[in-house]
Write a protein that holds these residues in place. Structure first.
Motif, PDB file in Angstrom:
ATOM      1  N   ASP A  14       0.867  -1.182   0.000  1.00 20.35           N
ATOM      2  CA  ASP A  14       0.000   0.000   0.000  1.00 20.35           C
ATOM      3  C   ASP A  14       0.907   1.236   0.000  1.00 20.35           C
ATOM      4  O   ASP A  14       1.422   1.642   1.046  1.00 20.35           O
ATOM      5  N   LEU A  15       1.110   1.823  -1.175  1.00 21.96           N
ATOM      6  CA  LEU A  15       2.062   2.918  -1.324  1.00 21.96           C
ATOM      7  C   LEU A  15       1.736   4.107  -0.439  1.00 21.96           C
ATOM      8  O   LEU A  15       2.609   4.636   0.246  1.00 21.96           O
ATOM      9  N   GLU A  16       0.495   4.543  -0.410  1.00 26.57           N
ATOM     10  CA  GLU A  16       0.132   5.717   0.394  1.00 26.57           C
ATOM     11  C   GLU A  16       0.348   5.471   1.885  1.00 26.57           C
ATOM     12  O   GLU A  16       0.838   6.338   2.603  1.00 26.57           O
ATOM     13  N   LYS A  17      -0.014   4.282   2.337  1.00 26.77           N
ATOM     14  CA  LYS A  17       0.193   3.931   3.747  1.00 26.77           C
ATOM     15  C   LYS A  17       1.688   3.965   4.081  1.00 26.77           C
ATOM     16  O   LYS A  17       2.095   4.485   5.125  1.00 26.77           O
ATOM     17  N   SER A  18       2.508   3.440   3.186  1.00 24.61           N
ATOM     18  CA  SER A  18       3.957   3.434   3.397  1.00 24.61           C
ATOM     19  C   SER A  18       4.530   4.842   3.360  1.00 24.61           C
ATOM     20  O   SER A  18       5.363   5.203   4.197  1.00 24.61           O
ATOM     21  N   LEU A  19       4.091   5.665   2.405  1.00 28.81           N
ATOM     22  CA  LEU A  19       4.572   7.050   2.327  1.00 28.81           C
ATOM     23  C   LEU A  19       4.234   7.805   3.611  1.00 28.81           C
ATOM     24  O   LEU A  19       5.084   8.518   4.158  1.00 28.81           O
ATOM     25  N   ASN A  20       3.025   7.630   4.095  1.00 29.96           N
ATOM     26  CA  ASN A  20       2.619   8.290   5.341  1.00 29.96           C
ATOM     27  C   ASN A  20       3.460   7.810   6.522  1.00 29.96           C
ATOM     28  O   ASN A  20       3.892   8.611   7.355  1.00 29.96           O
ATOM     29  N   PHE A  21       3.705   6.509   6.593  1.00 33.69           N
ATOM     30  CA  PHE A  21       4.500   5.956   7.680  1.00 33.69           C
ATOM     31  C   PHE A  21       5.916   6.528   7.667  1.00 33.69           C
ATOM     32  O   PHE A  21       6.420   6.989   8.696  1.00 33.69           O
ATOM     33  N   PHE A  98      11.213  -4.360  18.417  1.00 33.01           N
ATOM     34  CA  PHE A  98      12.286  -5.005  19.165  1.00 33.01           C
ATOM     35  C   PHE A  98      13.137  -3.928  19.830  1.00 33.01           C
ATOM     36  O   PHE A  98      13.442  -2.909  19.213  1.00 33.01           O
ATOM     37  N   GLU A  99      13.503  -4.192  21.081  1.00 36.67           N
ATOM     38  CA  GLU A  99      14.360  -3.259  21.814  1.00 36.67           C
ATOM     39  C   GLU A  99      15.583  -3.993  22.339  1.00 36.67           C
ATOM     40  O   GLU A  99      15.479  -5.133  22.778  1.00 36.67           O
ATOM     41  N   ASN A 100      16.728  -3.321  22.275  1.00 33.47           N
ATOM     42  CA  ASN A 100      17.951  -3.857  22.859  1.00 33.47           C
ATOM     43  C   ASN A 100      18.570  -2.763  23.717  1.00 33.47           C
ATOM     44  O   ASN A 100      19.454  -2.034  23.271  1.00 33.47           O
ATOM     45  N   PRO A 101      18.094  -2.626  24.963  1.00 30.66           N
ATOM     46  CA  PRO A 101      18.594  -1.568  25.849  1.00 30.66           C
ATOM     47  C   PRO A 101      20.091  -1.664  26.118  1.00 30.66           C
ATOM     48  O   PRO A 101      20.759  -0.658  26.285  1.00 30.66           O
ATOM     49  N   THR A 102      20.631  -2.887  26.152  1.00 29.84           N
ATOM     50  CA  THR A 102      22.066  -3.067  26.391  1.00 29.84           C
ATOM     51  C   THR A 102      22.887  -2.370  25.303  1.00 29.84           C
ATOM     52  O   THR A 102      23.899  -1.737  25.590  1.00 29.84           O
ATOM     53  N   MET A 103      22.453  -2.486  24.069  1.00 29.87           N
ATOM     54  CA  MET A 103      23.155  -1.840  22.952  1.00 29.87           C
ATOM     55  C   MET A 103      22.684  -0.403  22.746  1.00 29.87           C
ATOM     56  O   MET A 103      23.282   0.342  21.977  1.00 29.87           O
ATOM     57  N   GLY A 104      21.568  -0.025  23.396  1.00 26.00           N
ATOM     58  CA  GLY A 104      21.053   1.330  23.242  1.00 26.00           C
ATOM     59  C   GLY A 104      20.407   1.574  21.895  1.00 26.00           C
ATOM     60  O   GLY A 104      20.493   2.670  21.336  1.00 26.00           O
ATOM     61  N   ILE A 105      19.725   0.553  21.359  1.00 25.95           N
ATOM     62  CA  ILE A 105      19.055   0.651  20.057  1.00 25.95           C
ATOM     63  C   ILE A 105      17.666   0.036  20.152  1.00 25.95           C
ATOM     64  O   ILE A 105      17.356  -0.679  21.102  1.00 25.95           O
ATOM     65  N   TYR A 106      16.856   0.324  19.144  1.00 27.03           N
ATOM     66  CA  TYR A 106      15.571  -0.363  19.011  1.00 27.03           C
ATOM     67  C   TYR A 106      15.219  -0.424  17.526  1.00 27.03           C
ATOM     68  O   TYR A 106      15.860   0.218  16.689  1.00 27.03           O
ATOM     69  N   PHE A 107      14.223  -1.228  17.211  1.00 22.47           N
ATOM     70  CA  PHE A 107      13.765  -1.401  15.840  1.00 22.47           C
ATOM     71  C   PHE A 107      12.286  -1.049  15.760  1.00 22.47           C
ATOM     72  O   PHE A 107      11.530  -1.329  16.686  1.00 22.47           O
ATOM     73  N   ILE A 108      11.916  -0.452  14.640  1.00 23.51           N
ATOM     74  CA  ILE A 108      10.502  -0.249  14.331  1.00 23.51           C
ATOM     75  C   ILE A 108      10.201  -1.060  13.079  1.00 23.51           C
ATOM     76  O   ILE A 108      11.112  -1.413  12.329  1.00 23.51           O
ATOM     77  N   ASN A 109       8.924  -1.369  12.858  1.00 23.52           N
ATOM     78  CA  ASN A 109       8.591  -2.022  11.599  1.00 23.52           C
ATOM     79  C   ASN A 109       7.585  -1.180  10.837  1.00 23.52           C
ATOM     80  O   ASN A 109       6.737  -0.513  11.410  1.00 23.52           O
ATOM     81  N   ASP A 110       7.751  -1.206   9.516  1.00 24.94           N
ATOM     82  CA  ASP A 110       6.874  -0.421   8.643  1.00 24.94           C
ATOM     83  C   ASP A 110       5.610  -1.214   8.331  1.00 24.94           C
ATOM     84  O   ASP A 110       5.459  -2.347   8.796  1.00 24.94           O
ATOM     85  N   PRO A 111       4.676  -0.644   7.569  1.00 22.68           N
ATOM     86  CA  PRO A 111       3.412  -1.342   7.294  1.00 22.68           C
ATOM     87  C   PRO A 111       3.555  -2.709   6.618  1.00 22.68           C
ATOM     88  O   PRO A 111       2.672  -3.553   6.724  1.00 22.68           O
ATOM     89  N   ASP A 112       4.693  -2.936   5.927  1.00 22.93           N
ATOM     90  CA  ASP A 112       4.904  -4.217   5.264  1.00 22.93           C
ATOM     91  C   ASP A 112       5.730  -5.187   6.100  1.00 22.93           C
ATOM     92  O   ASP A 112       6.013  -6.294   5.656  1.00 22.93           O
TER      93      ASP A 112
END
Length: 122
Positions: A14-21, A98-112
């Protein structure tokens, strides 16, 4: 011979959903678009206005089901100047996967379902 990164591509359902995200979550803006006369696909390039690297989103008119991302063992990474504010925003959006507090990073996921790493600027 010298090579330089140009872009990364991901296909989206869904292109519009992805562009908005991508605009809301990461501030990426459309820099150009390719639309053939037959309408069989649309390619949109997104930029961060800081680097020359682009994210290419490809939408295919004849694709009607989610993409198989396999084990999803690849990702794009983004640095951010205000990690705490970004984390808060992404938490409110409900896109932290996903979160990795030890490394001080996290991940988000897009609509796909693609994973995007968020790393504090160091």
């Amino acid at each position: 011979m010298k090579f330089k990164f140009a872009h990364n591509n991901i296909n989206v359902l869904d292109l519009e959903k992805s562009l908005n995200f991508y605009e809301e979550a990461l501030g990426l803006k459309e820099t150009r678009r390719i639309v053939p006369e037959d309408g069989s696909f649309i390619i949109v390039y997104l930029g961060d206005s800081e680097t020359s690297h682009l994210l290419e989103l490809t939408w295919l008119s004849d694709w009607d089901h989610p993409y198989d991302l396999g084990d999803n063992e690849f990702h794009l990474a983004f640095t951010v100047d205000n990690y705490e504010a970004a984390y808060k925003k992404h938490k409110e959006m409900g896109c932290i996967c996903f979160e990795n507090p030890t490394m001080g990073i996290y991940f988000i996921n897009d609509p796909d379902g693609y994973w995007l790493e968020v790393v504090p600027q160091r």
